[in-house]
Design a protein around this motif. Sequence first.
Motif, PDB file in Angstrom:
ATOM      1  N   ILE A 123       0.841  -1.207   0.000  1.00 22.14           N
ATOM      2  CA  ILE A 123       0.000   0.000   0.000  1.00 22.14           C
ATOM      3  C   ILE A 123       0.871   1.249   0.000  1.00 22.14           C
ATOM      4  CG2 ILE A 123      -1.666   1.334   1.346  1.00 22.14           C
ATOM      5  CD1 ILE A 123      -2.851  -1.314   2.306  1.00 22.14           C
ATOM      6  N   LEU A 124       1.866   1.257   0.866  1.00 24.83           N
ATOM      7  CA  LEU A 124       2.755   2.415   0.935  1.00 24.83           C
ATOM      8  C   LEU A 124       3.529   2.593  -0.364  1.00 24.83           C
ATOM      9  CD1 LEU A 124       4.139   2.053   4.575  1.00 24.83           C
ATOM     10  CD2 LEU A 124       2.382   3.627   3.733  1.00 24.83           C
ATOM     11  N   ASP A 125       3.881   1.482  -1.004  1.00 23.10           N
ATOM     12  CA  ASP A 125       4.609   1.564  -2.268  1.00 23.10           C
ATOM     13  C   ASP A 125       3.735   2.165  -3.363  1.00 23.10           C
ATOM     14  OD1 ASP A 125       6.971   0.864  -3.962  1.00 23.10           O
ATOM     15  OD2 ASP A 125       5.475  -0.411  -4.948  1.00 23.10           O
ATOM     16  N   VAL A 126       2.446   1.761  -3.400  1.00 23.25           N
ATOM     17  CA  VAL A 126       1.530   2.315  -4.399  1.00 23.25           C
ATOM     18  C   VAL A 126       1.362   3.819  -4.174  1.00 23.25           C
ATOM     19  CG1 VAL A 126      -0.869   2.326  -5.198  1.00 23.25           C
ATOM     20  CG2 VAL A 126       0.293   0.156  -4.771  1.00 23.25           C
ATOM     21  N   ILE A 127       1.206   4.208  -2.921  1.00 24.02           N
ATOM     22  CA  ILE A 127       1.049   5.640  -2.615  1.00 24.02           C
ATOM     23  C   ILE A 127       2.307   6.406  -2.979  1.00 24.02           C
ATOM     24  CG2 ILE A 127       0.728   7.305  -0.738  1.00 24.02           C
ATOM     25  CD1 ILE A 127      -1.022   5.250   0.672  1.00 24.02           C
ATOM     26  N   LYS A 128       3.446   5.850  -2.677  1.00 25.36           N
ATOM     27  CA  LYS A 128       4.713   6.525  -2.968  1.00 25.36           C
ATOM     28  C   LYS A 128       4.895   6.727  -4.471  1.00 25.36           C
ATOM     29  CE  LYS A 128       9.707   6.131  -2.238  1.00 25.36           C
ATOM     30  NZ  LYS A 128      10.789   5.291  -1.655  1.00 25.36           N
ATOM     31  N   ARG A 129       4.562   5.704  -5.254  1.00 23.85           N
ATOM     32  CA  ARG A 129       4.761   5.798  -6.702  1.00 23.85           C
ATOM     33  C   ARG A 129       3.771   6.754  -7.363  1.00 23.85           C
ATOM     34  NH1 ARG A 129       3.417   1.356  -8.988  1.00 23.85           N
ATOM     35  NH2 ARG A 129       3.071  -0.082  -7.266  1.00 23.85           N
ATOM     36  N   ASN A 130       2.647   7.014  -6.701  1.00 32.69           N
ATOM     37  CA  ASN A 130       1.630   7.905  -7.267  1.00 32.69           C
ATOM     38  C   ASN A 130       1.426   9.166  -6.423  1.00 32.69           C
ATOM     39  OD1 ASN A 130       0.152   6.135  -9.549  1.00 32.69           O
ATOM     40  ND2 ASN A 130       0.625   4.803  -7.812  1.00 32.69           N
ATOM     41  N   LEU A 131       2.416   9.482  -5.610  1.00 32.95           N
ATOM     42  CA  LEU A 131       2.261  10.583  -4.665  1.00 32.95           C
ATOM     43  C   LEU A 131       2.014  11.920  -5.363  1.00 32.95           C
ATOM     44  CD1 LEU A 131       2.240  11.332  -1.699  1.00 32.95           C
ATOM     45  CD2 LEU A 131       4.719  11.714  -1.826  1.00 32.95           C
ATOM     46  N   ILE A 132       2.737  12.179  -6.443  1.00 29.51           N
ATOM     47  CA  ILE A 132       2.580  13.456  -7.151  1.00 29.51           C
ATOM     48  C   ILE A 132       1.162  13.591  -7.704  1.00 29.51           C
ATOM     49  CG2 ILE A 132       3.334  14.819  -9.135  1.00 29.51           C
ATOM     50  CD1 ILE A 132       6.126  13.723  -8.732  1.00 29.51           C
ATOM     51  N   MET A 133       0.658  12.509  -8.281  1.00 28.89           N
ATOM     52  CA  MET A 133      -0.694  12.533  -8.831  1.00 28.89           C
ATOM     53  C   MET A 133      -1.736  12.736  -7.732  1.00 28.89           C
ATOM     54  SD  MET A 133      -3.588  10.363  -9.268  1.00 28.89           S
ATOM     55  CE  MET A 133      -2.952   8.689  -9.215  1.00 28.89           C
ATOM     56  N   ILE A 134      -1.560  12.074  -6.588  1.00 29.64           N
ATOM     57  CA  ILE A 134      -2.501  12.198  -5.474  1.00 29.64           C
ATOM     58  C   ILE A 134      -2.508  13.621  -4.935  1.00 29.64           C
ATOM     59  CG2 ILE A 134      -3.004  11.441  -3.122  1.00 29.64           C
ATOM     60  CD1 ILE A 134      -1.831   8.695  -3.897  1.00 29.64           C
ATOM     61  N   ILE A 135      -1.316  14.187  -4.747  1.00 24.60           N
ATOM     62  CA  ILE A 135      -1.216  15.560  -4.238  1.00 24.60           C
ATOM     63  C   ILE A 135      -1.817  16.546  -5.233  1.00 24.60           C
ATOM     64  CG2 ILE A 135       0.388  17.403  -3.601  1.00 24.60           C
ATOM     65  CD1 ILE A 135       2.217  15.291  -2.428  1.00 24.60           C
ATOM     66  N   SER A 136      -1.562  16.321  -6.519  1.00 23.08           N
ATOM     67  CA  SER A 136      -2.075  17.229  -7.547  1.00 23.08           C
ATOM     68  C   SER A 136      -3.604  17.244  -7.555  1.00 23.08           C
ATOM     69  CB  SER A 136      -1.549  16.818  -8.922  1.00 23.08           C
ATOM     70  OG  SER A 136      -0.137  16.905  -8.961  1.00 23.08           O
ATOM     71  N   LEU A 137      -4.220  16.059  -7.486  1.00 20.41           N
ATOM     72  CA  LEU A 137      -5.675  15.985  -7.480  1.00 20.41           C
ATOM     73  C   LEU A 137      -6.256  16.589  -6.190  1.00 20.41           C
ATOM     74  CD1 LEU A 137      -6.414  12.458  -8.994  1.00 20.41           C
ATOM     75  CD2 LEU A 137      -6.924  14.682  -9.999  1.00 20.41           C
ATOM     76  N   THR A 138      -5.575  16.378  -5.087  1.00 21.82           N
ATOM     77  CA  THR A 138      -6.037  16.955  -3.822  1.00 21.82           C
ATOM     78  C   THR A 138      -6.062  18.477  -3.892  1.00 21.82           C
ATOM     79  OG1 THR A 138      -5.145  15.070  -2.578  1.00 21.82           O
ATOM     80  CG2 THR A 138      -5.595  17.090  -1.346  1.00 21.82           C
ATOM     81  N   GLY A 151     -10.574  15.060  -3.493  1.00 20.65           N
ATOM     82  CA  GLY A 151      -9.418  14.960  -4.382  1.00 20.65           C
ATOM     83  C   GLY A 151      -8.461  13.876  -3.946  1.00 20.65           C
ATOM     84  N   ALA A 152      -8.214  13.793  -2.632  1.00 16.70           N
ATOM     85  CA  ALA A 152      -7.308  12.763  -2.123  1.00 16.70           C
ATOM     86  C   ALA A 152      -7.885  11.367  -2.348  1.00 16.70           C
ATOM     87  CB  ALA A 152      -7.037  12.998  -0.639  1.00 16.70           C
ATOM     88  N   LEU A 153      -9.185  11.213  -2.098  1.00 16.24           N
ATOM     89  CA  LEU A 153      -9.816   9.905  -2.306  1.00 16.24           C
ATOM     90  C   LEU A 153      -9.792   9.500  -3.774  1.00 16.24           C
ATOM     91  CD1 LEU A 153     -12.909  10.165   0.095  1.00 16.24           C
ATOM     92  CD2 LEU A 153     -10.809   8.856   0.426  1.00 16.24           C
ATOM     93  N   LEU A 154     -10.049  10.470  -4.655  1.00 14.76           N
ATOM     94  CA  LEU A 154      -9.998  10.162  -6.086  1.00 14.76           C
ATOM     95  C   LEU A 154      -8.592   9.761  -6.495  1.00 14.76           C
ATOM     96  CD1 LEU A 154     -11.343  10.078  -8.857  1.00 14.76           C
ATOM     97  CD2 LEU A 154     -10.825  12.508  -9.118  1.00 14.76           C
ATOM     98  N   GLY A 155      -7.582  10.497  -5.995  1.00 13.05           N
ATOM     99  CA  GLY A 155      -6.207  10.155  -6.311  1.00 13.05           C
ATOM    100  C   GLY A 155      -5.830   8.771  -5.825  1.00 13.05           C
TER     101      GLY A 155
END
Length: 225
Positions: free
Chosen positions: A10-25, A184-188
């Motif tokens: 889970i942490l690896d998935v979040i780390k690899r998509n962190l920029i996208m998650i932050i951007s959508l948030t 935004g965070a949930l969508l990301g």
Amino acid sequence: MEETLNLEDILDVIKRNLIMIISLTLLFGALAAFATAFLMTPQYEAKTQILVSQAQESDAAVNNQNIQASLQLINTYRDIIKSPTVLDDVVANLDLEQTTSALSNQIAVSNQDQSQVVTVTVTDEVAENGEIIANEVATVFQEKVADVMSVDNVSILAPADIGENPSPVSPQPLINIAIGLILGALLGLGIAFLRAFLDKRVTTEEEMQKYLDLPVLGTVAKFDK
């Protein structure tokens, strides 16, 4: 072999998509702030309180009976306040542009349990209009209820007064922005985990050993052209 998703994955998935998650948030937070500031019309509330009572009696038992009778009438009074019998006169007296039905939607009538005080709340885009309408509703109701119910047990306890600098009750910028950030965070996160679930490629030595259960004999280095 059944695949399981542990905390490390889970942490690896979040780390690899962190920029996208932050951007959508941040994007959804900014959209919520924009909508609050430019698309939502501020609404103001004005409240007046009406007391439902009975004439004082020397006998305490009779007085208690009168109080209970007043409490039972409050639900009826709430309906009368929002009825055309009252609101038609309010619209006519104030020369309002909205219909009786539209005015009814602006009015909320409430009271606490076992309380003889009825609160009439009027919501309007203009604070002063809300105050005027709330006071007029209370005045007309006080006059009409004597004819409709043949009683004289209603008095205005506290007229509506919005003060000098009223604050809108809606929209609420902080709450709207917080909701936007959360969405935004949930969508990301949803997109990140969906991509991870649909991506069946094996891209690292660790994944090859994990999914294929084969030893890694060697790797081919990537050369830049």
